[in-house]
Write a protein that holds these residues in place. Structure first.
Motif, PDB file in Angstrom:
ATOM      1  N   GLN A 210     -10.986   0.831   2.275  1.00  0.00           N
ATOM      2  CA  GLN A 210     -10.736   2.210   2.706  1.00  0.00           C
ATOM      3  C   GLN A 210      -9.800   2.523   3.863  1.00  0.00           C
ATOM      4  O   GLN A 210     -10.233   2.290   4.915  1.00  0.00           O
ATOM      5  CB  GLN A 210     -12.021   3.083   2.860  1.00  0.00           C
ATOM      6  N   ILE A 211      -8.574   3.082   3.373  1.00  0.00           N
ATOM      7  CA  ILE A 211      -7.694   3.250   4.617  1.00  0.00           C
ATOM      8  C   ILE A 211      -7.318   4.548   4.653  1.00  0.00           C
ATOM      9  O   ILE A 211      -6.803   5.117   3.376  1.00  0.00           O
ATOM     10  CB  ILE A 211      -6.379   2.126   4.635  1.00  0.00           C
ATOM     11  N   GLN A 212      -7.314   5.410   5.656  1.00  0.00           N
ATOM     12  CA  GLN A 212      -6.789   6.773   5.617  1.00  0.00           C
ATOM     13  C   GLN A 212      -5.976   6.986   6.761  1.00  0.00           C
ATOM     14  O   GLN A 212      -6.264   6.531   8.035  1.00  0.00           O
ATOM     15  CB  GLN A 212      -8.204   7.538   5.719  1.00  0.00           C
ATOM     16  N   ASN A 213      -4.713   7.498   6.552  1.00  0.00           N
ATOM     17  CA  ASN A 213      -3.873   7.872   7.613  1.00  0.00           C
ATOM     18  C   ASN A 213      -3.442   6.487   8.373  1.00  0.00           C
ATOM     19  O   ASN A 213      -3.280   6.612   9.540  1.00  0.00           O
ATOM     20  CB  ASN A 213      -4.510   9.014   8.449  1.00  0.00           C
ATOM     21  N   GLY A 214      -3.334   5.425   7.710  1.00  0.00           N
ATOM     22  CA  GLY A 214      -2.941   4.173   8.553  1.00  0.00           C
ATOM     23  C   GLY A 214      -4.027   3.556   9.238  1.00  0.00           C
ATOM     24  O   GLY A 214      -3.980   2.688  10.028  1.00  0.00           O
ATOM     25  N   TYR A 215      -5.143   3.960   9.051  1.00  0.00           N
ATOM     26  CA  TYR A 215      -6.374   3.280   9.671  1.00  0.00           C
ATOM     27  C   TYR A 215      -7.387   2.687   9.010  1.00  0.00           C
ATOM     28  O   TYR A 215      -7.620   3.228   7.945  1.00  0.00           O
ATOM     29  CB  TYR A 215      -7.015   4.396  10.566  1.00  0.00           C
ATOM     30  N   ILE A 216      -7.876   1.566   9.171  1.00  0.00           N
ATOM     31  CA  ILE A 216      -9.003   0.925   8.616  1.00  0.00           C
ATOM     32  C   ILE A 216     -10.332   1.652   8.586  1.00  0.00           C
ATOM     33  O   ILE A 216     -10.875   1.356   9.703  1.00  0.00           O
ATOM     34  CB  ILE A 216      -9.005  -0.694   8.672  1.00  0.00           C
ATOM     35  N   ASN A 217     -10.799   2.428   7.629  1.00  0.00           N
ATOM     36  CA  ASN A 217     -12.180   2.792   7.846  1.00  0.00           C
ATOM     37  C   ASN A 217     -13.026   2.111   7.519  1.00  0.00           C
ATOM     38  O   ASN A 217     -14.371   1.966   8.290  1.00  0.00           O
ATOM     39  CB  ASN A 217     -12.182   4.371   7.118  1.00  0.00           C
ATOM     40  N   LYS A 218     -12.987   1.287   6.533  1.00  0.00           N
ATOM     41  CA  LYS A 218     -14.138   0.576   6.059  1.00  0.00           C
ATOM     42  C   LYS A 218     -13.440  -0.696   5.167  1.00  0.00           C
ATOM     43  O   LYS A 218     -12.477  -0.556   4.308  1.00  0.00           O
ATOM     44  CB  LYS A 218     -14.917   1.253   4.988  1.00  0.00           C
ATOM     45  N   ILE A 219     -13.805  -1.860   5.597  1.00  0.00           N
ATOM     46  CA  ILE A 219     -13.360  -3.295   5.001  1.00  0.00           C
ATOM     47  C   ILE A 219     -14.411  -3.462   3.613  1.00  0.00           C
ATOM     48  O   ILE A 219     -15.482  -3.453   3.874  1.00  0.00           O
ATOM     49  CB  ILE A 219     -13.771  -4.231   5.765  1.00  0.00           C
ATOM     50  N   GLY A 220     -13.635  -3.812   2.789  1.00  0.00           N
ATOM     51  CA  GLY A 220     -14.522  -4.003   1.485  1.00  0.00           C
ATOM     52  C   GLY A 220     -13.833  -4.869   0.538  1.00  0.00           C
ATOM     53  O   GLY A 220     -12.472  -5.332   0.705  1.00  0.00           O
ATOM     54  N   LEU A 221     -14.281  -5.389  -0.825  1.00  0.00           N
ATOM     55  CA  LEU A 221     -13.721  -6.065  -1.605  1.00  0.00           C
ATOM     56  C   LEU A 221     -13.206  -5.179  -2.864  1.00  0.00           C
ATOM     57  O   LEU A 221     -14.168  -4.318  -3.207  1.00  0.00           O
ATOM     58  CB  LEU A 221     -14.771  -7.178  -2.185  1.00  0.00           C
ATOM     59  N   SER A 222     -12.073  -5.375  -3.549  1.00  0.00           N
ATOM     60  CA  SER A 222     -11.762  -4.833  -4.540  1.00  0.00           C
ATOM     61  C   SER A 222     -12.727  -5.394  -5.877  1.00  0.00           C
ATOM     62  O   SER A 222     -13.170  -6.578  -5.824  1.00  0.00           O
ATOM     63  CB  SER A 222     -10.427  -5.372  -4.903  1.00  0.00           C
ATOM     64  N   HIS A 223     -12.696  -4.683  -7.066  1.00  0.00           N
ATOM     65  CA  HIS A 223     -13.562  -5.151  -8.044  1.00  0.00           C
ATOM     66  C   HIS A 223     -12.771  -5.926  -9.115  1.00  0.00           C
ATOM     67  O   HIS A 223     -13.268  -6.532  -9.923  1.00  0.00           O
ATOM     68  CB  HIS A 223     -14.184  -3.766  -8.902  1.00  0.00           C
ATOM     69  N   ASN A 224     -11.550  -6.143  -8.759  1.00  0.00           N
ATOM     70  CA  ASN A 224     -10.581  -6.723  -9.610  1.00  0.00           C
ATOM     71  C   ASN A 224     -10.707  -8.306  -9.243  1.00  0.00           C
ATOM     72  O   ASN A 224     -10.233  -8.723  -8.152  1.00  0.00           O
ATOM     73  CB  ASN A 224      -9.091  -6.360  -9.310  1.00  0.00           C
ATOM     74  N   PRO A 225     -11.100  -9.254 -10.319  1.00  0.00           N
ATOM     75  CA  PRO A 225     -11.374 -10.522 -10.028  1.00  0.00           C
ATOM     76  C   PRO A 225      -9.848 -11.403  -9.579  1.00  0.00           C
ATOM     77  O   PRO A 225     -10.019 -12.023  -8.589  1.00  0.00           O
ATOM     78  CB  PRO A 225     -11.660 -11.291 -11.403  1.00  0.00           C
ATOM     79  N   ILE A 226      -8.725 -10.841  -9.975  1.00  0.00           N
ATOM     80  CA  ILE A 226      -7.373 -11.189  -9.448  1.00  0.00           C
ATOM     81  C   ILE A 226      -7.343 -10.989  -8.141  1.00  0.00           C
ATOM     82  O   ILE A 226      -6.944 -11.899  -7.420  1.00  0.00           O
ATOM     83  CB  ILE A 226      -6.308 -10.460 -10.271  1.00  0.00           C
ATOM     84  N   VAL A 227      -7.361  -9.887  -7.535  1.00  0.00           N
ATOM     85  CA  VAL A 227      -7.343  -9.768  -6.011  1.00  0.00           C
ATOM     86  C   VAL A 227      -8.419 -10.309  -5.453  1.00  0.00           C
ATOM     87  O   VAL A 227      -8.201 -11.068  -4.311  1.00  0.00           O
ATOM     88  CB  VAL A 227      -7.781  -8.069  -5.929  1.00  0.00           C
ATOM     89  N   ILE A 228      -9.660 -10.695  -5.872  1.00  0.00           N
ATOM     90  CA  ILE A 228     -10.960 -11.506  -4.869  1.00  0.00           C
ATOM     91  C   ILE A 228     -10.188 -12.692  -5.014  1.00  0.00           C
ATOM     92  O   ILE A 228     -10.388 -13.528  -3.839  1.00  0.00           O
ATOM     93  CB  ILE A 228     -12.189 -11.331  -5.814  1.00  0.00           C
ATOM     94  N   MET A 229      -9.730 -13.436  -5.963  1.00  0.00           N
ATOM     95  CA  MET A 229      -9.124 -14.760  -5.898  1.00  0.00           C
ATOM     96  C   MET A 229      -8.043 -15.107  -5.056  1.00  0.00           C
ATOM     97  O   MET A 229      -7.746 -15.734  -4.088  1.00  0.00           O
ATOM     98  CB  MET A 229      -8.657 -15.248  -7.248  1.00  0.00           C
ATOM     99  N   GLN A 230      -7.307 -13.854  -4.801  1.00  0.00           N
ATOM    100  CA  GLN A 230      -6.181 -13.757  -3.899  1.00  0.00           C
ATOM    101  C   GLN A 230      -6.609 -13.832  -2.395  1.00  0.00           C
ATOM    102  O   GLN A 230      -6.184 -14.317  -1.427  1.00  0.00           O
ATOM    103  CB  GLN A 230      -5.173 -12.791  -4.167  1.00  0.00           C
ATOM    104  N   ILE A 231      -7.726 -13.090  -2.218  1.00  0.00           N
ATOM    105  CA  ILE A 231      -8.358 -13.011  -0.843  1.00  0.00           C
ATOM    106  C   ILE A 231      -8.814 -14.143  -0.289  1.00  0.00           C
ATOM    107  O   ILE A 231      -8.681 -14.886   0.785  1.00  0.00           O
ATOM    108  CB  ILE A 231      -9.738 -12.002  -1.106  1.00  0.00           C
ATOM    109  N   ILE A 232      -9.340 -14.987  -1.508  1.00  0.00           N
ATOM    110  CA  ILE A 232     -10.158 -16.615  -0.908  1.00  0.00           C
ATOM    111  C   ILE A 232      -8.791 -17.461  -0.796  1.00  0.00           C
ATOM    112  O   ILE A 232      -8.726 -18.256   0.047  1.00  0.00           O
ATOM    113  CB  ILE A 232     -10.609 -16.862  -2.421  1.00  0.00           C
ATOM    114  N   GLU A 233      -7.654 -17.230  -1.464  1.00  0.00           N
ATOM    115  CA  GLU A 233      -6.297 -17.975  -1.278  1.00  0.00           C
ATOM    116  C   GLU A 233      -5.823 -17.848   0.043  1.00  0.00           C
ATOM    117  O   GLU A 233      -5.401 -18.642   0.701  1.00  0.00           O
ATOM    118  CB  GLU A 233      -5.437 -17.441  -2.315  1.00  0.00           C
TER     119      GLU A 233
END
Length: 470
Positions: A210-233
């Motif tokens: 969750q990013i609002q006005n250029g600030y990280i409000n909350k760090i979380g994971l996408s529900h997209n498996p392609i994105v999750i695998m890129q995070i691991i990479e």
């Protein structure tokens, strides 16, 4: 007779792949151990270190933040807003509009109330012509350069010609920085009394946060498996690979998404090369080469703590394009400086770093793809071939999944950017599946990049972004 000869060839090929994978596993195991010890040392000493002293002008070096932007209207305002709010005493933000065809230029001018200024720009590096230069009436350290389209490297060269400060940071137009990122990435440069001439920070994936006005409000994971695998990479590439290589000054890549460089040494090296798709790696290699030829003991380092959050592809089509491009860029950088390979004149860069990038990073996907094909054929033939297939599968599991799991554990042990336990469990479980589906896909795409090199194909296509900030 022919059957025996064929059997011997198959057996030799199987052992070649197996031995190659064992060598790679040993290398990554050594890198992992170095990374663990380095992180352990760093976070025992520095984790609670106060950075207030570095907020004083007398301790820091002024920095120019260069933001090349081509069709970045989805996230450019939020990215610039995050840059303008960083904790750093003296800096300027220079957005270089590289002939965008969308509303990037207009949005910047309108949102930051930018007015055209007359400024003579010394052309130290060749680049496409500048159309206009703007400065914000609200924030005097914010500039906007409108230029003819020439690509990211050309835009960065224009930014270098215009910039006023001795250090610069190249930052993607869709990136968001944590507030203390610059203090931390500049710390090794300041502490080393300018022995360190370039410093790269960690890049994390913003999709799902969750990013609002250029600030990280909350760090979380996408529900997209392609994105999750890129995070691991990304975790594996940064927390394992780059820490280990940086420890011995073998780092050949500073991510184009976030890195700080000495402007003097980049100018000395000739700026960014415009005829390659891997301009960030090529520049770092050229700087290493320049330093070795001048016999200077300067360093290029990686700092795991500073974090830049950036958007990654969520669609297989665009991810495929990215990986093909990255592999072509890797080859172009290695080939342009091929005389370094196994050349003792260039020290550990020539004898260790370059052979590693040739053998593991460039040729690795070709050998892996051959291994995947061989495993399938072994299962079809049956008999003794099944034993080879099982052996290769187990090695590939160690090579892929176990090192990916280790990277997730390193993340939790050192940086703890993901606060929810459920997110870490999800990353851990996904890392177990990498060898089965994600890694074979990326191996195939990288081999397609090799095929593009062979055939001379240069098509790239646009990377569409939806923006990560609200």
């Amino acid at each position: 007779m022919h059957f025996i000869q064929w059997g011997e060839i198959v057996k030799a090929f199987a052992w070649f792949i197996a031995v190659y994978m064992v060598i790679v596993i040993i290398f990554y195991s050594v890198i992992l151990l170095i990374s663990i010890f380095q992180l352990r040392k760093k976070y025992h000493l520095d984790r609670d270190q106060i950075y207030e002293d570095y907020l004083e002008d007398i301790y820091t070096k002024p920095v120019s933040i260069l933001v090349p932007a081509y069709n970045e209207e989805a996230g450019i305002i939020q990215s610039v807003r995050s840059l303008l709010s960083i904790n750093y005493p003296t800096f300027e933000v220079v957005v270089i509009n590289d002939g965008s065809t969308d509303g990037t230029l207009e949005k910047m001018i309108e949102h930051y109330d930018m007015k055209e200024i007359n400024r003579v720009v010394r052309k130290q590096l060749d680049a496409k012509p500048i159309k206009k230069i703007y400065q914000s009436t609200i924030l005097t350290n914010l500039f906007l350069i409108d230029k003819e389209n020439g690509g990211k490297a050309d835009a960065l060269n224009v930014g270098l010609n215009f910039s006023h400060y001795p250090y610069f940071c190249s930052l993607d137009g869709d990136s968001v920085l944590e507030q203390d990122a610059f203090l931390k990435v500049m710390k090794p440069i300041i502490d080393s009394n300018e022995e360190v001439i370039a410093s790269g920070g960690s890049v994390r994936i913003a999709n799902g946060c969750q990013i609002q006005n250029g600030y990280i409000n909350k760090i979380g994971l996408s529900h997209n498996p392609i994105v999750i695998m890129q995070i691991i990479e990304y975790l594996r590439a940064f927390l394992m690979g780059r820490i280990g290589l940086s420890r011995h000054n073998l780092l050949l890549i500073i991510s184009g998404a976030f890195g700080v460089f000495s402007k003097h040494w980049v100018m000395e090296a000739g700026g960014y090369k415009v005829d390659t798709v891997g301009e960030d790696m090529e520049l770092v290699v050229r700087m290493h080469r320049l330093l070795k030829e001048k016999k200077l003991k300067k360093k290029i380092v990686y700092v795991p703590d500073p974090v830049c959050w950036t958007e990654v592809p969520e669609d297989i089509k665009f991810l495929r394009r990215q990986r093909r491009r990255w592999h072509r860029g890797l080859f172009e950088s290695l080939w342009a400086h091929r005389k370094i390979t196994f050349n003792p004149k260039y020290g550990s860069i020539g004898m260790l770093a370059f052979p590693y990038f040739w053998i593991v990073e460039f040729f690795g996907p070709i050998i892996e793809l051959a291994g995947y094909i061989f495993m399938v054929l072994c299962l079809l033939f049956g008999g003794i071939y099944i034993e080879f297939a099982i052996l290769l599968f187990l090695l590939s599991c160690i090579y892929g999944s176990i090192f990916s799991m280790s990277a997730v554990l390193l993340e939790e042990w050192s940086l703890t950017k993901y606060p929810k336990v459920s997110d870490l469990i999800k990353l851990f479980l996904y890392s177990l599946t990498e060898t089965i589906w994600f890694r074979p896909m990326t191996v195939l795409w990288r081999c397609e990049g090799v095929w593009q090199i062979v055939t001379g194909e240069t098509s790239w296509g646009e990377m569409k972004r939806k923006g990560v900030s609200e």
